[in-house]
Write an enzyme that holds these catalytic residues in place. Sequence first.
Site, mmCIF file in Angstrom:
data_model
loop_
_atom_site.group_PDB
_atom_site.id
_atom_site.type_symbol
_atom_site.label_atom_id
_atom_site.label_comp_id
_atom_site.label_asym_id
_atom_site.label_seq_id
_atom_site.Cartn_x
_atom_site.Cartn_y
_atom_site.Cartn_z
ATOM 1 N N HIS A 1 69.211 26.144 13.082
ATOM 2 C CA HIS A 1 70.506 25.790 13.680
ATOM 3 C C HIS A 1 71.655 26.236 12.753
ATOM 4 C CE1 HIS A 1 73.208 22.684 15.799
ATOM 5 N NE2 HIS A 1 73.924 23.066 14.751
ATOM 6 N N GLU A 2 71.508 25.947 11.457
ATOM 7 C CA GLU A 2 72.594 26.264 10.515
ATOM 8 C C GLU A 2 72.686 27.765 10.248
ATOM 9 O OE1 GLU A 2 74.623 23.963 10.101
ATOM 10 O OE2 GLU A 2 73.346 22.301 10.675
ATOM 11 N N GLY B 1 73.356 18.445 8.726
ATOM 12 C CA GLY B 1 73.484 19.837 8.298
ATOM 13 C C GLY B 1 74.897 20.332 8.572
ATOM 14 N N GLN C 1 81.884 26.006 9.577
ATOM 15 C CA GLN C 1 82.336 24.813 10.313
ATOM 16 C C GLN C 1 83.507 24.112 9.623
ATOM 17 O OE1 GLN C 1 78.057 23.313 10.762
ATOM 18 N NE2 GLN C 1 79.053 22.496 12.580
ATOM 19 N N LEU D 1 78.165 19.120 14.671
ATOM 20 C CA LEU D 1 79.441 18.496 14.299
ATOM 21 C C LEU D 1 80.626 19.250 14.897
ATOM 22 C CD1 LEU D 1 78.740 17.505 10.578
ATOM 23 C CD2 LEU D 1 78.707 16.054 12.614
ATOM 24 N N HIS E 1 74.642 29.398 12.801
ATOM 25 C CA HIS E 1 76.098 29.282 12.588
ATOM 26 C C HIS E 1 76.622 30.451 11.763
ATOM 27 C CE1 HIS E 1 77.533 25.525 14.264
ATOM 28 N NE2 HIS E 1 76.563 24.824 13.726
HETATM 29 NI NI NI Z 1 75.949 22.851 14.196
#
Ligand code: NI
Length: 176
Positions: free
Chosen positions: A136-137, A46, A51, A95, A140
């Site tokens: 989780h994403e 993901g 990011q 990541l 972000h």
């Molecule tokens: Ni992440």
Amino acid sequence: MSIKPLIILPDPILRQVSKPVERVDGDLRKLADDMLETMYDAPGIGLAAIQVGEPRRLLVIDLAKEGEPPAPHVFINPEILESSDQRSVYEEGCLSIPDYYAEVERPAAVRVKYLDRDGKLQEMQAEGLMATCLQHEIDHLNGVLFIDHISKLKRDMVVRKFKKLAKDKAPGKMVG
Ligand code: NI
């Protein structure tokens, strides 16, 4: 398509709140494709646009296992409509926080609405890994990292480690 450099902790960009996507056009689809390529290259399952330094509410996910055909998903302006009371625990990584993993507890299932890569409104009932990954994403997009869900003690340790790594890599440092 091109691979984009990843933003790494403790870069403050990761704490920005991303803005809604106003138009699903060729530029946005190109960004989504670049993000997929960047994610596959890493490799990860993901990736949120922030990011790669783009503060837009866009994320990509592909949960296909090794040897399976790719199954890319693009989520634009995703919103969680409902979360289950039942919770589950997954070991998560990110990541933007390479080589660090920790168990995180989240709702086991979520219902999400979003625009797909054609700009069409979609809804998904997600559970298991997809539910965890989506949460989780989406975190972000709100400037939240998975380490915000672990103990302060552990989080402080990780942040300290990455601050030191960033300082060691900073330009101007003479290494003989
Ligand atoms: Ni992440």
